[in-house]
Design a protein around this motif. Structure first.
Motif, short mmCIF file in Angstrom:
data_model
loop_
_atom_site.label_atom_id
_atom_site.label_comp_id
_atom_site.label_asym_id
_atom_site.label_seq_id
_atom_site.Cartn_x
_atom_site.Cartn_y
_atom_site.Cartn_z
N ILE A 274 58.09 60.24 9.95
CA ILE A 274 56.79 60.25 9.66
C ILE A 274 56.42 59.27 8.46
CG2 ILE A 274 54.74 61.68 9.16
CD1 ILE A 274 56.70 63.74 10.20
N ASN A 275 55.43 58.34 8.61
CA ASN A 275 55.13 57.46 7.57
C ASN A 275 53.77 57.87 6.61
OD1 ASN A 275 57.24 55.55 8.36
ND2 ASN A 275 55.96 55.03 10.19
N ALA A 276 53.15 58.42 7.19
CA ALA A 276 51.86 58.93 6.39
C ALA A 276 51.14 60.01 7.01
CB ALA A 276 50.97 57.73 6.32
N ILE A 277 50.74 60.92 5.97
CA ILE A 277 49.93 62.17 6.48
C ILE A 277 48.27 61.83 5.59
CG2 ILE A 277 51.60 63.45 7.22
CD1 ILE A 277 51.59 64.66 4.41
N LYS A 278 47.36 62.36 6.33
CA LYS A 278 46.01 62.41 5.63
C LYS A 278 45.28 63.66 6.03
CE LYS A 278 45.80 58.49 3.23
NZ LYS A 278 47.08 58.28 2.92
N TRP A 279 44.65 64.54 5.30
CA TRP A 279 43.83 65.48 5.51
C TRP A 279 42.36 64.97 5.92
CZ3 TRP A 279 45.67 70.35 5.60
CH2 TRP A 279 46.84 70.83 5.00
N ASP A 280 41.85 65.70 6.77
CA ASP A 280 40.49 65.27 7.31
C ASP A 280 39.44 65.71 6.17
OD1 ASP A 280 40.39 68.03 7.70
OD2 ASP A 280 38.72 67.74 9.25
N PRO A 281 38.26 65.20 6.29
CA PRO A 281 37.11 65.54 5.08
C PRO A 281 36.87 66.98 4.93
CG PRO A 281 36.55 63.65 6.41
CD PRO A 281 37.75 64.37 7.19
N LYS A 282 37.02 68.06 6.07
CA LYS A 282 37.01 69.58 5.62
C LYS A 282 38.23 70.26 5.01
CE LYS A 282 33.31 69.72 9.06
NZ LYS A 282 32.92 70.48 10.54
N PRO B 167 34.44 59.27 6.59
CA PRO B 167 33.87 60.35 6.20
C PRO B 167 33.05 60.79 7.40
CG PRO B 167 33.39 58.55 4.54
CD PRO B 167 34.11 58.20 5.91
N LEU B 168 32.45 62.20 7.50
CA LEU B 168 31.86 62.57 8.75
C LEU B 168 30.50 61.91 8.82
CD1 LEU B 168 32.61 66.42 8.54
CD2 LEU B 168 33.67 64.94 10.06
N VAL B 169 30.15 61.54 10.06
CA VAL B 169 29.00 60.90 10.37
C VAL B 169 28.41 61.69 11.57
CG1 VAL B 169 27.89 58.71 11.25
CG2 VAL B 169 29.91 58.63 9.67
N ASN B 170 27.40 62.45 11.32
CA ASN B 170 26.77 63.31 12.28
C ASN B 170 27.86 64.27 12.89
OD1 ASN B 170 24.41 62.00 12.31
ND2 ASN B 170 25.02 60.13 13.60
N GLN B 171 28.79 64.73 12.14
CA GLN B 171 29.56 65.69 12.32
C GLN B 171 31.04 65.01 13.20
OE1 GLN B 171 30.21 68.56 10.50
NE2 GLN B 171 28.32 67.83 9.53
N GLN B 172 30.98 63.95 13.43
CA GLN B 172 31.94 63.28 14.31
C GLN B 172 33.08 62.83 13.67
OE1 GLN B 172 30.87 59.53 16.24
NE2 GLN B 172 32.44 59.67 17.75
N LEU C 230 36.31 60.88 12.89
CA LEU C 230 36.94 59.42 13.39
C LEU C 230 38.05 59.21 12.41
CD1 LEU C 230 33.77 57.23 13.43
CD2 LEU C 230 34.86 58.41 15.23
N LEU C 231 39.18 58.78 12.93
CA LEU C 231 40.45 58.45 12.43
C LEU C 231 40.51 57.01 12.75
CD1 LEU C 231 43.01 59.83 11.00
CD2 LEU C 231 43.91 59.84 13.01
N ALA C 232 41.12 56.27 11.66
CA ALA C 232 41.60 54.85 11.84
C ALA C 232 43.25 54.77 11.63
CB ALA C 232 41.17 54.05 11.05
N SER C 233 43.94 54.13 12.52
CA SER C 233 45.23 54.22 12.35
C SER C 233 45.64 52.66 12.47
CB SER C 233 46.07 54.68 13.67
OG SER C 233 45.71 54.32 14.77
N ALA C 234 46.80 52.37 11.79
CA ALA C 234 47.30 50.60 11.48
C ALA C 234 48.78 50.74 12.07
CB ALA C 234 47.18 50.30 10.18
N SER C 235 49.05 49.72 13.00
CA SER C 235 50.29 49.75 13.53
C SER C 235 50.86 48.12 13.19
CB SER C 235 50.47 50.20 14.93
OG SER C 235 51.56 49.76 15.54
N PHE C 236 52.28 48.18 13.46
CA PHE C 236 53.05 46.95 13.09
C PHE C 236 53.01 46.16 14.29
CE2 PHE C 236 55.52 49.18 10.04
CZ PHE C 236 55.47 48.32 8.99
#
Length: 114
Positions: A32-40, A81-86, A88-94
Motif C-alpha cells: 500500500i503506497n498511500a492512505i488519506k482520510w475523507d473530509p469528514k 473538499p466536499l462540493v454539494n456533499q459530493q 470526489l477522489l483523485a488518484s495518480a498512477s504510473f
C-alpha cells in the motif's frame, strides 16, 4: 486516531497511547503506497501496487468500494473538499494518468493524461 500503511499490505488504525492497533484493514494484494482520510474523517482511501484503490469505512472496518481502472501501480490518492456533499477522489498512477472518481457511484468521471 491515525492510520498507517506499508509494504505488509495492511492498514493499521491506531490511537496514541495504545500499544496495539484498534483495527487492521486487509484486502490489498501488494504493498500500500498511500492512505488519506475523507473530509469528514469517516472513510479512508488507500492505493496500492496491486493497481486498486479501496475505500474503507472506519466504523465497520470494511472495504466498501474497490476502484480498478488504472493499468499500473497507484502511488497517490487525494480527497477533494466536499462540493454539494459530493465525495470526489483523485488518484495518480504510473500509467501516466490521474483519475477523478465519484465515490458515491464508484465511477471514474474524468481521466487526465500527460
Amino acid at each position: 486516531i491515525f492510520a498507517t500503511c506499508s509494504a505488509d499490505k495492511a492498514i493499521n488504525i491506531l490511537s496514541v497511547g495504545d500499544p496495539y492497533p484498534l483495527q487492521i484493514f486487509t484486502g490489498h494484494n501488494d504493498e500500500i503506497n498511500a492512505i488519506k482520510w475523507d473530509p469528514k474523517g469517516k472513510l479512508l482511501a488507500s492505493c496500492s501496487d496491486d493497481r486498486s484503490i479501496k475505500i474503507w469505512q472506519l466504523n465497520s472496518a470494511k472495504c466498501i468500494m474497490d476502484l480498478r481502472e488504472h493499468t499500473k501501480e497507484i502511488y497517490s490518492v487525494k480527497w477533494s473538499p466536499l462540493v454539494n456533499q459530493q465525495a470526489l477522489l483523485a488518484s495518480a498512477s504510473f500509467d501516466a494518468t490521474v483519475k477523478l472518481w465519484d465515490v458515491e457511484t464508484g465511477s471514474s468521471i474524468s481521466t487526465f493524461r500527460k
